[in-house]
Write a protein that holds these residues in place. Structure first.
Motif, mmCIF file in Angstrom:
data_model
loop_
_atom_site.group_PDB
_atom_site.id
_atom_site.type_symbol
_atom_site.label_atom_id
_atom_site.label_comp_id
_atom_site.label_asym_id
_atom_site.label_seq_id
_atom_site.Cartn_x
_atom_site.Cartn_y
_atom_site.Cartn_z
ATOM 1 N N LEU A 148 -13.909 -30.830 -8.370
ATOM 2 C CA LEU A 148 -15.258 -30.569 -7.874
ATOM 3 C C LEU A 148 -15.407 -31.035 -6.429
ATOM 4 O O LEU A 148 -15.985 -30.336 -5.593
ATOM 5 N N ILE A 149 -14.871 -32.218 -6.135
ATOM 6 C CA ILE A 149 -15.021 -32.805 -4.811
ATOM 7 C C ILE A 149 -14.169 -32.087 -3.764
ATOM 8 O O ILE A 149 -14.597 -31.885 -2.623
ATOM 9 N N THR A 150 -12.970 -31.698 -4.139
ATOM 10 C CA THR A 150 -12.014 -31.155 -3.163
ATOM 11 C C THR A 150 -12.055 -29.638 -3.026
ATOM 12 O O THR A 150 -11.481 -29.093 -2.086
ATOM 13 N N ALA A 151 -12.720 -28.951 -3.937
ATOM 14 C CA ALA A 151 -12.775 -27.495 -3.869
ATOM 15 C C ALA A 151 -13.493 -27.049 -2.593
ATOM 16 O O ALA A 151 -14.476 -27.671 -2.176
ATOM 17 N N PRO A 152 -13.024 -25.978 -1.954
ATOM 18 C CA PRO A 152 -13.658 -25.506 -0.718
ATOM 19 C C PRO A 152 -15.054 -24.924 -0.927
ATOM 20 O O PRO A 152 -15.853 -24.867 0.006
ATOM 21 N N VAL A 153 -15.349 -24.475 -2.139
ATOM 22 C CA VAL A 153 -16.683 -23.952 -2.458
ATOM 23 C C VAL A 153 -17.171 -24.599 -3.757
ATOM 24 O O VAL A 153 -16.375 -25.078 -4.570
ATOM 25 N N TRP A 154 -18.482 -24.611 -3.930
ATOM 26 C CA TRP A 154 -19.062 -25.192 -5.135
ATOM 27 C C TRP A 154 -18.688 -24.363 -6.356
ATOM 28 O O TRP A 154 -18.790 -23.142 -6.355
ATOM 29 N N ASN A 155 -18.250 -25.064 -7.399
ATOM 30 C CA ASN A 155 -17.884 -24.401 -8.641
ATOM 31 C C ASN A 155 -18.809 -24.899 -9.754
ATOM 32 O O ASN A 155 -18.580 -25.970 -10.327
ATOM 33 N N PRO A 156 -19.858 -24.142 -10.071
ATOM 34 C CA PRO A 156 -20.827 -24.610 -11.065
ATOM 35 C C PRO A 156 -20.241 -24.762 -12.458
ATOM 36 O O PRO A 156 -20.712 -25.593 -13.243
ATOM 37 N N CYS A 157 -19.214 -23.982 -12.772
ATOM 38 C CA CYS A 157 -18.626 -24.081 -14.113
ATOM 39 C C CYS A 157 -17.816 -25.361 -14.274
ATOM 40 O O CYS A 157 -17.780 -25.955 -15.359
ATOM 41 N N VAL A 158 -17.181 -25.826 -13.201
ATOM 42 C CA VAL A 158 -16.489 -27.112 -13.253
ATOM 43 C C VAL A 158 -17.507 -28.238 -13.424
ATOM 44 O O VAL A 158 -17.286 -29.190 -14.185
ATOM 45 N N PHE A 159 -18.638 -28.129 -12.742
ATOM 46 C CA PHE A 159 -19.670 -29.157 -12.902
ATOM 47 C C PHE A 159 -20.205 -29.164 -14.331
ATOM 48 O O PHE A 159 -20.494 -30.230 -14.879
ATOM 49 N N ILE A 160 -20.331 -27.993 -14.933
ATOM 50 C CA ILE A 160 -20.738 -27.936 -16.340
ATOM 51 C C ILE A 160 -19.734 -28.686 -17.209
ATOM 52 O O ILE A 160 -20.124 -29.463 -18.099
ATOM 53 N N ASP A 161 -18.439 -28.489 -16.956
ATOM 54 C CA ASP A 161 -17.406 -29.200 -17.720
ATOM 55 C C ASP A 161 -17.538 -30.709 -17.551
ATOM 56 O O ASP A 161 -17.380 -31.475 -18.515
ATOM 57 N N VAL A 162 -17.814 -31.136 -16.321
ATOM 58 C CA VAL A 162 -17.984 -32.567 -16.044
ATOM 59 C C VAL A 162 -19.173 -33.123 -16.814
ATOM 60 O O VAL A 162 -19.093 -34.192 -17.444
ATOM 61 N N VAL A 163 -20.290 -32.412 -16.753
ATOM 62 C CA VAL A 163 -21.495 -32.864 -17.466
ATOM 63 C C VAL A 163 -21.243 -32.926 -18.972
ATOM 64 O O VAL A 163 -21.628 -33.899 -19.641
ATOM 65 N N GLU A 164 -20.573 -31.915 -19.497
ATOM 66 C CA GLU A 164 -20.292 -31.896 -20.939
ATOM 67 C C GLU A 164 -19.417 -33.090 -21.341
ATOM 68 O O GLU A 164 -19.688 -33.756 -22.364
ATOM 69 N N LEU A 165 -18.387 -33.374 -20.567
ATOM 70 C CA LEU A 165 -17.528 -34.523 -20.865
ATOM 71 C C LEU A 165 -18.322 -35.824 -20.830
ATOM 72 O O LEU A 165 -18.169 -36.687 -21.702
ATOM 73 N N GLN A 166 -19.158 -35.973 -19.812
ATOM 74 C CA GLN A 166 -19.938 -37.197 -19.670
ATOM 75 C C GLN A 166 -20.946 -37.361 -20.805
ATOM 76 O O GLN A 166 -21.046 -38.430 -21.410
ATOM 77 N N VAL A 167 -21.690 -36.304 -21.099
ATOM 78 C CA VAL A 167 -22.754 -36.386 -22.107
ATOM 79 C C VAL A 167 -22.183 -36.515 -23.512
ATOM 80 O O VAL A 167 -22.669 -37.307 -24.328
ATOM 81 N N SER A 168 -21.128 -35.747 -23.797
ATOM 82 C CA SER A 168 -20.630 -35.653 -25.172
ATOM 83 C C SER A 168 -19.578 -36.695 -25.523
ATOM 84 O O SER A 168 -19.397 -37.016 -26.698
#
Length: 213
Positions: A148-168
């Protein structure tokens, strides 16, 4: 119906408090019940000031206000009927916040590349670096955050994966704070975009020169 004229009362009583509020990644209930009533009084046609292209963005602005108040159902009712990328964006955020992660990805696919993505990527890089992740024990979460941090453009689906890992699964307090800050910036940027497309005028002037994202 409440107007955006006459001193822009809705900006002081609705928008500014919600810009300060930090919504949860997985809200249980609305933040402020009385705020919902104030948002319901807004008229998207008045927000758009008669501009035909502004009406959808006025509706999107209201959907966003409900979501910033963590009132997911009311936001969803409006967002699902907005036929542009910004409406789909609020729709996707709502599903992410309710924990329906696959549906959130579906709606982000409908969004495509949104104009706020570049600014959002910059916000994330200003707040987080790969060095900040070194002490994270969960390898999958650390890897997703690095992408997420190093990607040249924002990837909303990667952020969804991050949120899911954190919440679940992970439920790390530090990561929770990071992700809520990113989500807040995302909502603020999208709200600014909606305001400029519907109401027009200067965002900084409207909110009193305070910098939100």
């Amino acid at each position: 119906m409440q107007s955006n004229k006459d001193g822009n009362n809705w900006i002081d009583t609705i928008l500014k408090p919600l810009l300060e509020h930090v919504p949860a990644l997985y809200p249980i209930e609305e933040w402020d019940i009385t705020m919902d009533a104030r948002i319901e009084a807004l008229n998207p046609e008045q927000l758009a000031q008669g501009k035909p292209d502004g009406l959808l963005f006025g509706k999107a602005l209201i959907a966003g206000l409900f979501l910033m108040n963590e009132s997911l159902d009311k936001s969803h009712t409006i967002a699902q009927d907005i036929t542009n990328a910004t409406g789909s964006y609020w729709h996707a955020l709502m599903h992410r916040m309710e924990g329906d992660y696959s549906n959130a990805k579906y709606w982000f696919n409908d969004v495509g590349h949104h104009p706020i993505f570049s600014s959002l990527s910059q916000c994330v890089r200003e707040r987080l670096s790969v060095k900040d992740l070194q002490e994270l024990e969960n390898e999958a979460l650390r890897h997703k955050l690095e992408v997420l941090i190093t990607a040249p453009v924002w990837n909303p689906c990667v952020f969804i994966d991050v949120v899911e890992l954190q919440v679940s699964l992970v439920q790390n307090e530090t990561v929770d704070a990071w992700l809520k800050q990113i989500q807040q910036s995302e909502m603020q940027l999208l709200m600014r975009y909606c305001y400029e497309q519907s109401c027009g005028g200067s965002w900084l002037e409207a909110i009193g020169q305070k910098s939100y994202t």
